[in-house]
Design a protein around this motif. Structure first.
Motif, PDB file in Angstrom:
ATOM      1  N   SER A 205      12.238  20.437  -2.865  1.00 34.16           N
ATOM      2  CA  SER A 205      10.878  20.945  -2.677  1.00 34.16           C
ATOM      3  C   SER A 205      10.327  20.496  -1.324  1.00 34.16           C
ATOM      4  O   SER A 205      10.629  19.409  -0.828  1.00 34.16           O
ATOM      5  CB  SER A 205       9.976  20.428  -3.803  1.00 34.16           C
ATOM      6  N   ASP A 206       9.503  21.348  -0.725  1.00 36.77           N
ATOM      7  CA  ASP A 206       8.877  20.992   0.548  1.00 36.77           C
ATOM      8  C   ASP A 206       8.077  19.707   0.438  1.00 36.77           C
ATOM      9  O   ASP A 206       7.939  18.961   1.415  1.00 36.77           O
ATOM     10  CB  ASP A 206       7.961  22.125   1.022  1.00 36.77           C
ATOM     11  N   ASN A 207       7.552  19.447  -0.755  1.00 38.87           N
ATOM     12  CA  ASN A 207       6.781  18.218  -0.948  1.00 38.87           C
ATOM     13  C   ASN A 207       7.629  16.971  -0.811  1.00 38.87           C
ATOM     14  O   ASN A 207       7.101  15.878  -0.619  1.00 38.87           O
ATOM     15  CB  ASN A 207       6.122  18.219  -2.338  1.00 38.87           C
TER      16      ASN A 207
ATOM     17  N   LEU B 278       9.885   9.732 -12.673  1.00 36.11           N
ATOM     18  CA  LEU B 278      11.313   9.620 -12.983  1.00 36.11           C
ATOM     19  C   LEU B 278      11.815  10.883 -13.688  1.00 36.11           C
ATOM     20  O   LEU B 278      12.939  11.335 -13.456  1.00 36.11           O
ATOM     21  CB  LEU B 278      11.568   8.391 -13.857  1.00 36.11           C
ATOM     22  N   LYS B 279      10.982  11.437 -14.538  1.00 33.81           N
ATOM     23  CA  LYS B 279      11.347  12.679 -15.226  1.00 33.81           C
ATOM     24  C   LYS B 279      11.535  13.803 -14.207  1.00 33.81           C
ATOM     25  O   LYS B 279      12.478  14.586 -14.288  1.00 33.81           O
ATOM     26  CB  LYS B 279      10.258  13.047 -16.231  1.00 33.81           C
ATOM     27  N   GLN B 280      10.628  13.857 -13.231  1.00 35.50           N
ATOM     28  CA  GLN B 280      10.751  14.856 -12.161  1.00 35.50           C
ATOM     29  C   GLN B 280      12.038  14.636 -11.354  1.00 35.50           C
ATOM     30  O   GLN B 280      12.743  15.577 -10.997  1.00 35.50           O
ATOM     31  CB  GLN B 280       9.539  14.753 -11.225  1.00 35.50           C
TER      32      GLN B 280
ATOM     33  N   LEU C 167       5.159   6.557   1.991  1.00 33.99           N
ATOM     34  CA  LEU C 167       4.498   6.514   0.687  1.00 33.99           C
ATOM     35  C   LEU C 167       5.552   6.745  -0.392  1.00 33.99           C
ATOM     36  O   LEU C 167       6.531   7.455  -0.181  1.00 33.99           O
ATOM     37  CB  LEU C 167       3.414   7.585   0.598  1.00 33.99           C
ATOM     38  N   GLU C 168       5.340   6.183  -1.566  1.00 34.89           N
ATOM     39  CA  GLU C 168       6.362   6.252  -2.614  1.00 34.89           C
ATOM     40  C   GLU C 168       6.191   7.417  -3.577  1.00 34.89           C
ATOM     41  O   GLU C 168       7.098   7.721  -4.349  1.00 34.89           O
ATOM     42  CB  GLU C 168       6.385   4.953  -3.418  1.00 34.89           C
ATOM     43  N   VAL C 169       5.043   8.080  -3.531  1.00 37.65           N
ATOM     44  CA  VAL C 169       4.786   9.119  -4.523  1.00 37.65           C
ATOM     45  C   VAL C 169       4.039  10.277  -3.876  1.00 37.65           C
ATOM     46  O   VAL C 169       3.197  10.084  -2.999  1.00 37.65           O
ATOM     47  CB  VAL C 169       3.990   8.559  -5.721  1.00 37.65           C
ATOM     48  N   THR C 170       4.424  11.485  -4.290  1.00 38.93           N
ATOM     49  CA  THR C 170       3.706  12.693  -3.907  1.00 38.93           C
ATOM     50  C   THR C 170       3.463  13.494  -5.174  1.00 38.93           C
ATOM     51  O   THR C 170       3.656  12.975  -6.279  1.00 38.93           O
ATOM     52  CB  THR C 170       4.509  13.497  -2.864  1.00 38.93           C
ATOM     53  N   ASN C 171       3.046  14.740  -5.038  1.00 38.37           N
ATOM     54  CA  ASN C 171       2.803  15.570  -6.219  1.00 38.37           C
ATOM     55  C   ASN C 171       3.547  16.885  -6.106  1.00 38.37           C
ATOM     56  O   ASN C 171       3.585  17.497  -5.032  1.00 38.37           O
ATOM     57  CB  ASN C 171       1.304  15.849  -6.377  1.00 38.37           C
ATOM     58  N   ILE C 172       4.162  17.290  -7.212  1.00 34.39           N
ATOM     59  CA  ILE C 172       4.784  18.598  -7.343  1.00 34.39           C
ATOM     60  C   ILE C 172       4.234  19.232  -8.608  1.00 34.39           C
ATOM     61  O   ILE C 172       4.380  18.672  -9.703  1.00 34.39           O
ATOM     62  CB  ILE C 172       6.323  18.500  -7.423  1.00 34.39           C
ATOM     63  N   ASP C 173       3.564  20.381  -8.437  1.00 31.98           N
ATOM     64  CA  ASP C 173       2.932  21.057  -9.592  1.00 31.98           C
ATOM     65  C   ASP C 173       1.979  20.115 -10.313  1.00 31.98           C
ATOM     66  O   ASP C 173       1.968  20.027 -11.552  1.00 31.98           O
ATOM     67  CB  ASP C 173       4.003  21.577 -10.566  1.00 31.98           C
ATOM     68  N   ARG C 174       1.198  19.377  -9.517  1.00 33.28           N
ATOM     69  CA  ARG C 174       0.157  18.470 -10.035  1.00 33.28           C
ATOM     70  C   ARG C 174       0.727  17.284 -10.814  1.00 33.28           C
ATOM     71  O   ARG C 174       0.014  16.589 -11.516  1.00 33.28           O
ATOM     72  CB  ARG C 174      -0.850  19.238 -10.920  1.00 33.28           C
ATOM     73  N   ARG C 175       2.034  17.076 -10.693  1.00 33.13           N
ATOM     74  CA  ARG C 175       2.651  15.932 -11.367  1.00 33.13           C
ATOM     75  C   ARG C 175       3.240  14.993 -10.322  1.00 33.13           C
ATOM     76  O   ARG C 175       3.749  15.440  -9.293  1.00 33.13           O
ATOM     77  CB  ARG C 175       3.749  16.400 -12.327  1.00 33.13           C
ATOM     78  N   PRO C 176       3.200  13.672 -10.572  1.00 34.93           N
ATOM     79  CA  PRO C 176       3.730  12.719  -9.595  1.00 34.93           C
ATOM     80  C   PRO C 176       5.236  12.867  -9.432  1.00 34.93           C
ATOM     81  O   PRO C 176       5.962  13.123 -10.393  1.00 34.93           O
ATOM     82  CB  PRO C 176       3.364  11.358 -10.188  1.00 34.93           C
ATOM     83  N   ALA C 177       5.709  12.735  -8.197  1.00 32.56           N
ATOM     84  CA  ALA C 177       7.142  12.821  -7.895  1.00 32.56           C
ATOM     85  C   ALA C 177       7.488  11.737  -6.889  1.00 32.56           C
ATOM     86  O   ALA C 177       6.713  11.438  -5.975  1.00 32.56           O
ATOM     87  CB  ALA C 177       7.492  14.192  -7.330  1.00 32.56           C
ATOM     88  N   LEU C 178       8.652  11.122  -7.070  1.00 30.58           N
ATOM     89  CA  LEU C 178       9.092  10.049  -6.193  1.00 30.58           C
ATOM     90  C   LEU C 178       9.571  10.607  -4.855  1.00 30.58           C
ATOM     91  O   LEU C 178      10.404  11.511  -4.813  1.00 30.58           O
ATOM     92  CB  LEU C 178      10.230   9.261  -6.847  1.00 30.58           C
ATOM     93  N   THR C 179       9.056  10.077  -3.773  1.00 31.77           N
ATOM     94  CA  THR C 179       9.606  10.384  -2.461  1.00 31.77           C
ATOM     95  C   THR C 179      10.925   9.634  -2.298  1.00 31.77           C
ATOM     96  O   THR C 179      11.315   8.837  -3.161  1.00 31.77           O
ATOM     97  CB  THR C 179       8.636   9.946  -1.363  1.00 31.77           C
ATOM     98  N   PHE C 180      11.591   9.834  -1.168  1.00 30.14           N
ATOM     99  CA  PHE C 180      12.814   9.068  -0.910  1.00 30.14           C
ATOM    100  C   PHE C 180      12.507   7.576  -0.881  1.00 30.14           C
ATOM    101  O   PHE C 180      13.303   6.766  -1.374  1.00 30.14           O
ATOM    102  CB  PHE C 180      13.446   9.506   0.413  1.00 30.14           C
TER     103      PHE C 180
ATOM    104  N   SER D 163       0.834  -1.191   0.000  1.00 34.98           N
ATOM    105  CA  SER D 163       0.000   0.000   0.000  1.00 34.98           C
ATOM    106  C   SER D 163       0.878   1.254   0.000  1.00 34.98           C
ATOM    107  O   SER D 163       1.839   1.359   0.767  1.00 34.98           O
ATOM    108  CB  SER D 163      -0.897  -0.004   1.236  1.00 34.98           C
ATOM    109  N   GLY D 164       0.578   2.188  -0.874  1.00 32.48           N
ATOM    110  CA  GLY D 164       1.356   3.417  -0.984  1.00 32.48           C
ATOM    111  C   GLY D 164       2.418   3.374  -2.053  1.00 32.48           C
ATOM    112  O   GLY D 164       3.139   4.350  -2.251  1.00 32.48           O
TER     113      GLY D 164
END
Length: 561
Positions: free
Chosen positions: A295-297, A277-279, A305-318, A265-266
């Motif tokens: 980014s603060d995100n 990956l592009k982000q 969790l493995e994914v968040t959003n930056i500028d409405r686009r998915p971004a990988l967390t650590f 989950s997550g």
């Protein structure tokens, strides 16, 4: 070192073995205090009764058979093997292992880092836990991973180790600098993508801002010529690095990545992964080029969790970036080219080996195979000449045999090599005693006096002889500027720094004689900048008098004189 120790790169039999042991510190606990045996070495538990996580690393070191005598290698000691094995443990078992107790303690003590309000364990699950009790499935997978890694061909093995070390370094930096840690984690796979992705760049990979202008111009050219221009640009363009990074990872992702036990989950979804990956690559580039903060995100943990959003686009967390990076590297190792034995010169890749230039007297006298070698011989001779002028007791090497090669090779030598050949020939004969000069040297030099008058080699000769009578000041100045511009390029002449200063001072004297002391002082400053710490030169600069001649020998070689 671990792969070398398998013996697969040896051409001779094993000549010596050594039983090596070392202590490592980790957050791993061995189940039932049972040892772990891999092809790289064994892990043995210690009986500390819960007071620490010290483990013993044990291995048989194998040294290839070499003749007895001075310089025979007895052992590397355990340190290089231990450090490599700690790196493999950290990566393969997703935890912390180090030969330094303080490092393990710092990373697993649960305190926040310098640039975050949260401890590293909040960003990546399991890795920074105080204790990790290994299960048998994890141990079997780690043993398989080590086997597969050591089985790779040498080129693939070295690339995999670079990627693994970079990943582990990124994990260790998580408590210090979040943006640097994220950047290193991206770079771990990028190093593999650039050499093993098999990706071919296309015109579409280049920034549209560039291609739009070029396409506008090429519309006026014939189609064949336009395509050739585009191909030439693509060949030297690095704009596809982001796409190659994504392509490499996605090509090593299969269905299992999105299913348990790999994904829970997550976890990131397949349709989010490419954009994330592009982000990630964009974050890496912005940090490298402008030290842009994370980014603060991403700077705050997300409960793994493995994914968040930056500028409405998915971004990988650590958490997400860590898992996809480890997975891509692990798949590269599992699917890489393997060999049982390989002819490979590993001598310079052993621990403690460094490469250094030999003193010129050890090689300058050797027979000349190609005329392109003569520039290096000239540089070596200039270093000896400079040392002699500085008071060195090391004699200048007798290179008459080399000069015989110069006479033999000169008729068919390329034009670009002739100035160095003539300069070497002329310099030696100008300082050699009469009985050691080349026979008929005057006739040889007269025959080949039509060398490039603006070449750096000619500038060296004229500076040493202080002979600029038929050179205009403009020619002298342009020749010196050309020398400095090309000095560090592959085809440039690399004279000793003292000789660089001599050439500058000789030019400064020309300007002084021409009634331009301001420019003369500027060029003296160039000499000082290129010869830091030379006290007599510094004193001369500070006491410069426009009516006093500038004699570079007196300034640069005061002690010798």
């Amino acid at each position: 070192m671990l792969q070398i120790n398998t013996g697969k790169l040896f051409t001779l039999e094993i000549g010596r073995t050594n039983l090596l042991r070392g202590v490592l510190y980790s957050n791993f606990e061995l189940p039932g205090n049972e040892p772990i045996h891999t092809k790289a070495g064994s892990l043995l538990p210690t009986n500390t009764l819960g007071r620490g996580n010290e483990l013993i690393f044990e291995m048989q070191e194998r040294i290839e058979l070499t003749p007895s005598g001075p310089g025979v290698l007895v052992s590397h000691g355990v340190s290089p093997y231990l450090n490599d094995f700690c790196t493999l443990m950290s990566f393969g078992l997703n935890g912390i292992a180090s030969a330094d107790a303080a490092t393990t303690q710092r990373l697993t003590n649960g305190t926040a880092g310098l640039f975050s309000y949260d401890p590293p364990t909040s960003y990546i699950s399991r890795c920074f836990d105080k204790r990790i009790t290994l299960n048998h499935r994890e141990i079997e997978d780690f043993i398989l991973f080590v086997d597969e890694l050591l089985a790779l061909d040498r080129k693939s093995f070295l690339a995999a180790m670079r990627a693994i070390r970079t990943y582990v370094a990124s994990v260790h930096r998580l408590s210090d600098d979040l943006a640097l840690s994220y950047t290193l984690m991206v770079s771990a796979v990028e190093s593999l993508a650039q050499k093993f992705d098999g990706y071919t760049s296309t015109w579409d990979d280049i920034d549209e801002k560039k291609t739009r202008k070029i396409d506008t111009v090429l519309r006026r050219a014939p189609q064949k010529l336009a395509n050739e221009v585009r191909d030439a640009i693509v060949e030297g363009e690095h704009g596809a690095l982001s796409r190659r990074y994504r392509h490499f990872i996605l090509s090593h992702i299969d269905k299992a990545y999105f299913r348990p036990p790999n994904a829970i989950s997550g976890a990131i979804s397949r349709n989010e992964l490419e954009e994330a990956l592009k982000q990630a690559y964009g974050i890496r580039s912005r940090y490298i080029h402008s030290s842009e903060a994370l980014s603060d995100n991403l700077a705050h943990p997300f409960g793994h969790l493995e994914v968040t959003n930056i500028d409405r686009r998915p971004a990988l967390t650590f958490q997400g970036l860590s898992r996809v990076t480890r997975h891509a590297i692990r798949r590269f190792v599992a699917t890489g080219r393997t060999v049982e034995r390989e002819q490979y010169d590993y001598s310079l890749e052993r621990s403690g080996i460094m490469v250094a230039e030999l003193a010129s007297h050890l090689w300058i006298w050797k027979p000349v195979g190609k005329t392109g070698e003569l520039r290096g011989r000239l540089e070596g001779f200039l270093s000896q000449l400079t040392d002699a002028m500085s008071g060195s007791k090391q004699p200048i090497t007798d290179i008459r045999s080399v000069l015989s090669d110069v006479e033999r090779l000169m008729p068919k030598a390329p034009k670009r090599d002739k100035p160095a050949m003539i300069a070497l020939y002329a310099l030696f004969n100008s300082i050699a005693p009469i009985d050691k000069k080349m026979p008929n040297s005057d006739k040889f030099l007269e025959k080949h006096q039509d060398i490039d008058e603006k070449s750096p080699e000619t500038l060296v000769l004229r500076t040493y002889w202080n002979n600029f009578t038929d050179w205009t000041l403009e020619t002298h100045c342009s020749s010196f500027e050309r020398y400095l511009e090309n000095r560090s390029k592959p085809g440039g002449l690399h004279a000793p720094k003292l000789f660089d200063a001599a050439m500058a001072l000789a030019l400064a004297e020309r300007y002084r004689q021409a009634g331009d002391p301001k420019t003369a002082l500027e060029i003296i400053s160039v000499a000082v900048d290129n010869l830091p710490g030379h006290q007599p030169l510094l004193e001369f600069e500070s006491q410069f008098c426009e009516t006093a001649p500038i004699v570079w020998r007196d300034i640069l070689f005061t002690k010798a004189n």
